[in-house]
Write a protein that holds these residues in place. Structure first.
Motif, PDB file in Angstrom:
ATOM      1  N   GLU A  99      37.632  26.841  33.882  1.00  0.00           N
ATOM      2  CA  GLU A  99      36.651  26.573  34.544  1.00  0.00           C
ATOM      3  C   GLU A  99      36.712  27.715  36.021  1.00  0.00           C
ATOM      4  O   GLU A  99      35.658  27.708  36.510  1.00  0.00           O
ATOM      5  CB  GLU A  99      36.943  25.081  35.112  1.00  0.00           C
ATOM      6  N   THR A 100      37.756  27.884  36.510  1.00  0.00           N
ATOM      7  CA  THR A 100      37.876  28.713  37.604  1.00  0.00           C
ATOM      8  C   THR A 100      37.410  30.006  37.322  1.00  0.00           C
ATOM      9  O   THR A 100      36.732  30.421  38.306  1.00  0.00           O
ATOM     10  CB  THR A 100      39.297  28.618  37.899  1.00  0.00           C
ATOM     11  N   VAL A 101      37.867  30.662  36.229  1.00  0.00           N
ATOM     12  CA  VAL A 101      37.340  32.008  36.054  1.00  0.00           C
ATOM     13  C   VAL A 101      35.594  32.226  35.779  1.00  0.00           C
ATOM     14  O   VAL A 101      34.854  32.812  36.141  1.00  0.00           O
ATOM     15  CB  VAL A 101      37.824  32.784  34.788  1.00  0.00           C
ATOM     16  N   ALA A 102      35.290  30.834  35.539  1.00  0.00           N
ATOM     17  CA  ALA A 102      33.910  30.961  35.063  1.00  0.00           C
ATOM     18  C   ALA A 102      32.871  30.639  36.189  1.00  0.00           C
ATOM     19  O   ALA A 102      31.871  31.108  36.759  1.00  0.00           O
ATOM     20  CB  ALA A 102      33.218  29.713  34.145  1.00  0.00           C
ATOM     21  N   LEU A 103      33.775  29.919  37.318  1.00  0.00           N
ATOM     22  CA  LEU A 103      33.044  29.866  38.669  1.00  0.00           C
ATOM     23  C   LEU A 103      32.988  31.090  39.518  1.00  0.00           C
ATOM     24  O   LEU A 103      32.350  31.518  40.145  1.00  0.00           O
ATOM     25  CB  LEU A 103      33.705  28.617  39.395  1.00  0.00           C
ATOM     26  N   ALA A 104      34.375  31.761  39.277  1.00  0.00           N
ATOM     27  CA  ALA A 104      34.429  33.124  39.769  1.00  0.00           C
ATOM     28  C   ALA A 104      33.323  33.916  39.264  1.00  0.00           C
ATOM     29  O   ALA A 104      32.802  34.989  40.265  1.00  0.00           O
ATOM     30  CB  ALA A 104      35.828  33.677  39.688  1.00  0.00           C
ATOM     31  N   GLU A 128      30.457  33.120  38.279  1.00  0.00           N
ATOM     32  CA  GLU A 128      29.248  32.979  38.848  1.00  0.00           C
ATOM     33  C   GLU A 128      28.977  33.071  40.248  1.00  0.00           C
ATOM     34  O   GLU A 128      27.752  33.813  40.467  1.00  0.00           O
ATOM     35  CB  GLU A 128      29.367  31.194  38.471  1.00  0.00           C
ATOM     36  N   VAL A 129      29.865  33.203  40.954  1.00  0.00           N
ATOM     37  CA  VAL A 129      29.566  33.511  42.389  1.00  0.00           C
ATOM     38  C   VAL A 129      29.485  35.059  42.738  1.00  0.00           C
ATOM     39  O   VAL A 129      28.904  35.322  43.719  1.00  0.00           O
ATOM     40  CB  VAL A 129      30.556  32.858  43.306  1.00  0.00           C
ATOM     41  N   ALA A 130      30.183  35.713  41.635  1.00  0.00           N
ATOM     42  CA  ALA A 130      29.827  37.107  41.881  1.00  0.00           C
ATOM     43  C   ALA A 130      28.680  37.542  41.180  1.00  0.00           C
ATOM     44  O   ALA A 130      28.207  38.841  41.031  1.00  0.00           O
ATOM     45  CB  ALA A 130      30.984  37.892  41.121  1.00  0.00           C
ATOM     46  N   GLY A 172      29.353  40.029  38.460  1.00  0.00           N
ATOM     47  CA  GLY A 172      30.584  39.373  37.924  1.00  0.00           C
ATOM     48  C   GLY A 172      30.882  39.779  36.357  1.00  0.00           C
ATOM     49  O   GLY A 172      32.026  39.183  35.668  1.00  0.00           O
ATOM     50  N   ILE A 173      30.240  40.449  35.830  1.00  0.00           N
ATOM     51  CA  ILE A 173      30.249  40.955  34.437  1.00  0.00           C
ATOM     52  C   ILE A 173      30.672  42.512  34.206  1.00  0.00           C
ATOM     53  O   ILE A 173      30.702  42.944  33.432  1.00  0.00           O
ATOM     54  CB  ILE A 173      28.997  40.765  33.531  1.00  0.00           C
ATOM     55  N   THR A 174      31.032  42.911  35.510  1.00  0.00           N
ATOM     56  CA  THR A 174      31.444  44.458  35.814  1.00  0.00           C
ATOM     57  C   THR A 174      32.903  44.398  35.976  1.00  0.00           C
ATOM     58  O   THR A 174      33.443  43.507  36.827  1.00  0.00           O
ATOM     59  CB  THR A 174      30.735  45.141  36.446  1.00  0.00           C
ATOM     60  N   ALA A 196      35.417  39.954  36.143  1.00  0.00           N
ATOM     61  CA  ALA A 196      35.146  40.183  34.607  1.00  0.00           C
ATOM     62  C   ALA A 196      36.286  40.149  33.636  1.00  0.00           C
ATOM     63  O   ALA A 196      36.470  39.474  32.722  1.00  0.00           O
ATOM     64  CB  ALA A 196      34.351  41.432  34.432  1.00  0.00           C
ATOM     65  N   ARG A 197      37.553  40.930  34.108  1.00  0.00           N
ATOM     66  CA  ARG A 197      38.689  40.773  33.260  1.00  0.00           C
ATOM     67  C   ARG A 197      39.284  39.520  33.167  1.00  0.00           C
ATOM     68  O   ARG A 197      39.680  39.217  32.128  1.00  0.00           O
ATOM     69  CB  ARG A 197      39.605  41.683  34.021  1.00  0.00           C
TER      70      ARG A 197
END
Length: 404
Positions: free
Chosen positions: A348-353, A355-357, A361-363, A369-370
């Protein structure tokens, strides 16, 4: 009159909101500080490039070993085989520090310091331990834990199909293992196989270059891309009985290893959640939208608070689990609960991270993203969510819900 305390400089700051770091000694914090400097200065600049290439930065391997992290002489004041072992809380934070930088680095290091070392510590006889453990600690004997098979993961206890048969003073092994991280650079493979004579699982240290051993890199991964996972084929591989792990005589003995090792994975999941949270926090304080920092918006702050809550809860779990294990309390349900819950909160935390980026957040540039991609591997390995939940459920109810 209130008690006055001397403020100390903290390593973990905001991601360790309740200051679990205070449980560390000054000497332990100094060793972790050395690791932090190495990761920031030598490792971090390489991560995005090597992750995209799907290769491990081999130039980091020797310097990482040279940091003397497994049983640091600094902590015992002595060196050599008689040094006192480091505390579990130090080992946990060492894993946490690696994972908050990168999941592959943490997995790479714990393949030796956690998985392989546990195979020797639990599975080897006293004589074998005396011979091998010093080499494990200084990495002069590198090994990997080879349990999972192409057709058997969650059902490995009953489904393990790699076979072993006695032939004079040797054993002959046939079968295959899969998802074995670090196999291509290991000296030996800790292979678990079913004895044809009694149907019980035995353990063996197999020379990686022995006749009949084939190690192939698994390509096309979308998580832990830097970690080199392998498919291993064993065809009529001859292993001397002296290289059999003499204390492994059933799957119950393998389960004892898993019970001890799952705490490492829980620390990895916690560290990765912390790394994703820190990367997201950096991003939202630097990124401007609508003329304001992204971090000034209410919905973003709510997500940051949830991420911090997840990291704090996970740290609390792994710290308490480690304290229990330092007392010699090892229960399947304890390590299973910690792995299950920390991995769930990490996901859940990495998904929220991410999301806010936003789109960034996919780069790989943002680090988020990593963590987002790598978390999927950690969520599944060392027992899936469902398997760990059933271990806990069995302890709660006294009833096994595993499929037979």
């Amino acid at each position: 009159m209130g008690v006055q305390t001397v403020a100390r400089e903290r390593l973990y700051g905001v991601c360790d909101y309740y200051d679990a770091e205070s449980l560390l000694t000054d000497a332990e914090r100094r060793v972790l500080g050395r690791l932090r400097a190495f990761l920031d200065e030598q490792a971090r600049p390489l991560l995005a490039d090597y992750w995209e290439r799907g290769e491990f930065p081999d130039q980091l391997a020797r310097p990482l070993v040279d940091l003397d992290l497994m049983e640091p002489a600094d902590l015992a004041g002595t060196s050599g085989p008689d040094r006192a072992p480091a505390r579990g809380i130090y080992h946990g934070f060492r894993t946490f520090e690696l994972a908050r930088t990168d999941g592959s680095l943490a997995t790479y290091y714990t393949a030796q310091a956690g998985l392989f070392r546990t195979a020797i510590r639990v599975g080897a006889s006293a004589e074998q331990q005396a011979r091998w453990m010093p080499q494990v600690i200084d990495f002069s004997l590198k090994g990997v834990f080879s349990l999972t098979e192409p057709d058997h993961g969650s059902d490995i206890a009953g489904g393990l199909s790699t076979s072993a048969r006695r032939d004079g003073r040797d054993w002959i092994l046939d079968g295959a293992k899969r998802w074995i991280g670090g196999a291509a650079t290991a000296d030996v493979l800790a292979v678990f196989a079913r004895d044809e004579a009694d149907g019980q699982v035995k353990g063996f240290l197999v020379d990686r270059e022995a006749a009949g051993v084939t190690v192939q890199k698994i390509h096309g991964k979308t998580a832990l891309r830097m970690m080199q996972n392998a498919h291993i084929t064993l065809e009529q591989v001859r292993v001397p009985d002296a290289m059999r792990l003499h204390n492994v005589n059933s799957f119950r003995d393998v389960a004892a290893m898993l019970r001890a090792m799952r705490s490492d994975v829980a620390w990895i999941a916690t560290g990765m959640a912390a790394g994703a949270f820190e990367a997201a926090l950096r991003y939202v304080t630097e990124r401007q939208q609508f003329g304001r920092p992204v971090g000034s918006f209410q919905l973003v702050q709510e997500k940051l608070a949830r991420m911090l809550g997840n990291v704090t809860a996970s740290l609390s779990l792994v710290v308490r689990l480690t304290e229990q294990q330092d007392k010699g309390i090892y229960r399947d349900q304890d390590s299973a609960l910690a792995k299950m819950q920390t991995a769930l909160l990490m996901r859940e935390t990495v998904a929220l991270a991410r999301e806010v980026a936003g789109g960034n957040g996919i780069t790989l540039e943002s680090d988020v993203a990593r963590f987002h991609a790598d978390a999927e591997a950690v969520y599944s390995y060392e027992g899936t969510h469902e398997i760990n939940a059933l271990i806990v459920g069995r302890a709660l109810t006294g009833e096994s819900a595993f499929t037979r």
